[in-house]
Write a protein that holds these residues in place. Sequence first.
Motif, short mmCIF file in Angstrom:
data_model
loop_
_atom_site.label_atom_id
_atom_site.label_comp_id
_atom_site.label_asym_id
_atom_site.label_seq_id
_atom_site.Cartn_x
_atom_site.Cartn_y
_atom_site.Cartn_z
N MET A 90 0.84 -1.19 0.00
CA MET A 90 0.00 0.00 0.00
C MET A 90 0.88 1.25 0.00
SD MET A 90 -3.24 -0.94 0.26
CE MET A 90 -4.44 -1.98 1.05
N PRO A 91 1.40 1.63 -1.16
CA PRO A 91 2.25 2.82 -1.21
C PRO A 91 1.42 4.10 -1.06
CG PRO A 91 1.95 1.92 -3.41
CD PRO A 91 1.27 0.98 -2.46
N THR A 92 1.86 5.00 -0.19
CA THR A 92 1.14 6.24 0.03
C THR A 92 2.10 7.32 0.52
OG1 THR A 92 -0.70 7.31 1.20
CG2 THR A 92 0.49 5.61 2.41
N ASN A 93 1.72 8.57 0.27
CA ASN A 93 2.47 9.73 0.78
C ASN A 93 1.83 10.29 2.04
OD1 ASN A 93 4.42 9.69 -1.26
ND2 ASN A 93 3.07 10.81 -2.65
N ARG A 94 0.78 9.66 2.50
CA ARG A 94 0.06 10.14 3.69
C ARG A 94 1.00 10.10 4.89
NH1 ARG A 94 -5.08 10.73 5.51
NH2 ARG A 94 -5.45 10.09 7.66
N THR A 95 0.99 11.16 5.70
CA THR A 95 1.88 11.22 6.86
C THR A 95 1.14 10.81 8.13
OG1 THR A 95 1.39 13.57 7.15
CG2 THR A 95 3.36 13.01 5.89
N PHE A 96 1.89 10.25 9.06
CA PHE A 96 1.35 9.83 10.35
C PHE A 96 0.70 11.02 11.05
CE2 PHE A 96 1.61 9.06 14.89
CZ PHE A 96 1.07 7.78 14.99
N GLY A 97 -0.50 10.83 11.54
CA GLY A 97 -1.20 11.90 12.25
C GLY A 97 -2.00 12.82 11.36
N GLN A 98 -1.95 12.63 10.05
CA GLN A 98 -2.73 13.45 9.12
C GLN A 98 -4.21 13.23 9.42
OE1 GLN A 98 -1.46 13.09 5.03
NE2 GLN A 98 -3.47 13.66 4.26
N THR A 99 -4.98 14.29 9.55
CA THR A 99 -6.38 14.15 9.94
C THR A 99 -7.34 14.05 8.76
OG1 THR A 99 -6.53 16.54 10.19
CG2 THR A 99 -6.09 15.25 12.18
N SER A 100 -6.96 14.60 7.61
CA SER A 100 -7.87 14.51 6.47
C SER A 100 -7.86 13.07 5.93
CB SER A 100 -7.47 15.48 5.37
OG SER A 100 -6.42 14.94 4.59
N LYS A 101 -8.93 12.71 5.26
CA LYS A 101 -9.04 11.36 4.68
C LYS A 101 -8.39 11.28 3.31
CE LYS A 101 -11.43 9.78 8.12
NZ LYS A 101 -10.61 9.29 9.22
N ALA A 102 -7.83 12.39 2.81
CA ALA A 102 -7.21 12.41 1.48
C ALA A 102 -6.06 11.42 1.42
CB ALA A 102 -6.70 13.82 1.16
N GLY A 103 -6.10 10.54 0.45
CA GLY A 103 -5.03 9.56 0.25
C GLY A 103 -5.03 8.42 1.25
N LEU A 104 -6.09 8.31 2.06
CA LEU A 104 -6.13 7.27 3.08
C LEU A 104 -6.36 5.90 2.44
CD1 LEU A 104 -6.19 6.37 6.05
CD2 LEU A 104 -8.65 6.87 6.04
N LEU A 105 -5.40 4.99 2.66
CA LEU A 105 -5.54 3.61 2.22
C LEU A 105 -5.79 2.76 3.45
CD1 LEU A 105 -2.52 3.37 -0.27
CD2 LEU A 105 -4.92 3.80 -0.81
N THR A 106 -6.78 1.88 3.39
CA THR A 106 -7.11 1.04 4.54
C THR A 106 -7.25 -0.42 4.13
OG1 THR A 106 -9.51 1.26 4.27
CG2 THR A 106 -8.42 2.93 5.63
N TYR A 107 -7.10 -1.28 5.11
CA TYR A 107 -7.34 -2.70 4.95
C TYR A 107 -8.01 -3.15 6.24
CZ TYR A 107 -6.56 -7.63 3.86
OH TYR A 107 -6.73 -8.96 3.60
N THR A 108 -9.16 -3.76 6.14
CA THR A 108 -9.96 -4.08 7.32
C THR A 108 -10.25 -5.57 7.40
OG1 THR A 108 -10.99 -1.89 7.17
CG2 THR A 108 -12.12 -3.53 8.53
N ILE A 109 -10.09 -6.12 8.59
CA ILE A 109 -10.42 -7.53 8.82
C ILE A 109 -11.48 -7.63 9.91
CG2 ILE A 109 -8.14 -8.33 8.09
CD1 ILE A 109 -7.60 -8.86 11.13
N ARG A 110 -12.23 -8.71 9.89
CA ARG A 110 -13.22 -9.00 10.94
C ARG A 110 -12.64 -10.11 11.82
NH1 ARG A 110 -18.41 -7.82 11.51
NH2 ARG A 110 -18.64 -7.26 9.32
N VAL A 111 -12.70 -9.91 13.13
CA VAL A 111 -12.24 -10.92 14.08
C VAL A 111 -13.34 -11.97 14.20
CG1 VAL A 111 -11.54 -11.35 16.48
CG2 VAL A 111 -10.81 -9.25 15.30
N THR A 112 -13.02 -13.20 13.83
CA THR A 112 -14.03 -14.27 13.86
C THR A 112 -13.85 -15.20 15.05
OG1 THR A 112 -12.69 -15.63 12.38
CG2 THR A 112 -14.38 -14.22 11.36
N ASP A 113 -12.72 -15.07 15.76
CA ASP A 113 -12.47 -15.90 16.94
C ASP A 113 -11.63 -15.08 17.90
OD1 ASP A 113 -11.68 -17.73 18.87
OD2 ASP A 113 -11.03 -19.26 17.44
N ASP A 114 -12.21 -14.70 19.04
CA ASP A 114 -11.46 -13.86 19.98
C ASP A 114 -10.73 -14.68 21.04
OD1 ASP A 114 -13.62 -14.60 21.52
OD2 ASP A 114 -14.42 -12.57 21.75
N THR A 115 -10.67 -16.00 20.85
CA THR A 115 -9.99 -16.84 21.83
C THR A 115 -8.56 -17.17 21.41
OG1 THR A 115 -10.73 -18.93 20.83
CG2 THR A 115 -12.19 -17.91 22.48
#
Length: 153
Positions: A90-115
């Motif tokens: 996920m290459p990006t120029n977004r800086t840590f702590g940036q508050t705007s959503k511009a250029g925001l790349l995300t990857y989301t997982i669902r926890v199916t087993d919390d044990t």
Amino acid sequence: ASETVHAVPMETGMPAEAGTVNTHIVQVGGPADAPLTFQPDFVMAAKGDLVQFQFNMKNHSIVQSTFDQPCVPITNVMPNKTDAFFSGFMPTNRTFGQTSKAGLLTYTIRVTDDTKPIWFYCSQGMHCQSGMVGAINPPSSGNRTLAAYKQLA
């Protein structure tokens, strides 16, 4: 034990309202003084919760691994594991702590087993070997803690 989903981000630690899903946010790539980090490097998530990885400066990835082989994709160790996750790079120029959503790349997982803990790392270059590892629901004591996982990496 996860699946890729798209979610609306929420603050980490906010209580979930009835009918909503709790989403934990993990920053991938830290500030200039600690760029090879996940912040936070672990989350405690309930079954059904989402963990959204938000990518920062440079080029990082999220790859599921086993505890015993922190810098190896879990599918290389357990070839029959069909629900493992890998975000791709996920290459990006977004800086840590940036508050705007511009250029925001995300990857989301669902926890199916919390044990059972879910171990992950960044597969870019030597990032994993430099300590860029994390966990979902790691044990707080014993010989398989996040600190032990980082030592193995």
